[in-house]
Write an enzyme that holds these catalytic residues in place. Sequence first.
Site, short mmCIF file in Angstrom:
data_model
loop_
_atom_site.label_atom_id
_atom_site.label_comp_id
_atom_site.label_asym_id
_atom_site.label_seq_id
_atom_site.Cartn_x
_atom_site.Cartn_y
_atom_site.Cartn_z
CE LYS A 78 -3.96 1.54 2.93
NZ LYS A 78 -4.76 1.30 4.04
CB SER A 153 -8.26 2.55 3.20
OG SER A 153 -7.35 2.20 4.46
CB SER A 177 -8.18 -0.23 5.84
OG SER A 177 -9.02 0.84 6.10
#
Lengths: 468, 71
Positions: A78, A153, A177
Amino acid sequence: MTDSIAFNDVRTLRALLGSGRVTPTELVDVFAGRIGRYNGLSKAFITVTAETARNQAIRLKRTDLEQSTFAGIPYASKDLFDVKGVLTTAGSKVFHDRVAEADAHVISLLRAAHAISMGKTNLHEFAYGATGENDVFGTAVNAYDPTRLAGGSSSGSAAAVAFGLVPAALGTDTGGSVRAPAALCGLVGIKPTVGRVSTSGVVPYCWTLDHVGVITRTVADCADLLSLVASHDPNDPASINRPPENYADELDLDIAGLRIGVPRNFYYDRADNEILAALEDVKRYLVAQGVTLVPVTFPDMEHSRTVSLTVQMPEALSAHSAYLQRRGELYGADFRAGLALGQCILAEHYIKAKRFLEFYRQRTNRLFDDVDLLLTPATPEIAQKVGTVAIERNGVTETIGNAITRYTSFFNLTGHPALTMPCALHSLGLPIGLQLVGRYFEEKTILRTAQVIARNDRFSIPPPTAAI
Amino acid sequence: MQDVTKNTLAGIFSQMAAHGWSQSEIDELLEPRMGVITGLQDLLNELEEVRKIDLGTVPPAMGVRNTDTHD
């Protein structure tokens, strides 16, 4: 070398590397080729480092490939994780020029293990939001239906694995997330016990609730990757000083005799009927494996979302204070509104919320006096269409972000380890996921149980057709 | 507790140490349109309920560093 190997799990890819039938360079080329073809659709990656990855693969020696379970294996992180020499955008214009000067702790561990970083994945700006919608880099979509959200996310990390662009990815989980997008994309995602995996070198959103987690195709890969990244880090004040563990070493054990708690309240309310039916099927199977299901009642969770928000927004505001002053105009409007909300929360509110965290932790620990694990759905809804604002279920309207994380966020407040995994395919062709939650530091019990479920074909789902 | 108004927020943000929030951001706090945040008034009402709950001697959470066992 063809795309046919792109949907293999890491253990299978390792076997191919070990036998010499595939070289690390060929593996990088396969995934780099797929990123080139599918990133426009998936919006999974913000930065692709295929050339660096190829150079690393070329340099790997035969002996290097024997050093770890991820040696020679491509992965992604990420775009909150610092990778030395690579831009860390955090999904925001604010960090458009922020080139990392050093690796995040977990990235350094994977570099030492000879895993190969393919790049940085998309996310909700600064991890603020569960839809993964991003005005700057586009919205990562679901490989089972690209008109739908991957969830966030860690949207890009889930999309990257689901589209077959990498076999594993790192994410962060402040309210679900990692677990929610993994579940919505038909993958395995784990958030370990708070403090078990270092967050140093990862752009913070909320220090109290942030966890580093992993997303993989299989439970075994999840265990292997977690074993590599779970280590003490003196540079992270929240890091717990425990010896490394091999989280895969109990995967072959049975689960007879385990007591699994099934919540009476909250977790089976107001959810898609097909999700509830899938969980009933899992429960029957677990009982057949010798598990005892125990009804449990959770502490009153009426205020848990308020408590979470009251911790998140002042911490986010504090984390972003300096950037707000220097580059405030570069923030997205929704995140700025959230930060403004953080400005309105009083210190007494924040402290009270932190006391509620402790209260929730004590009450949840008591549940584990009677059970070894908890079983819940991963999400109350399947992946929704891109642009969905709210969901109505049983006469109650809920914002989509709240719905996506309704079953996951509580365990960020308590810090208990939790894993999500697929268990069925919805009639709309989208994955349904379950969640297993364990005692502090008992990730192995979670993984062992998940493996027993995964071994049964009736809980496996086909690969996504949009990515093939 | 009275409902918060735009003037109150504008006053707080200008008269106490705070970042420079725009009028549109103040509007979003009071009448959210983006679907991301809970309205400030709703949050303040919930916080007032939370504030009144007696948690006795429960301290703020400090992590699970010493919680190797489950209690």
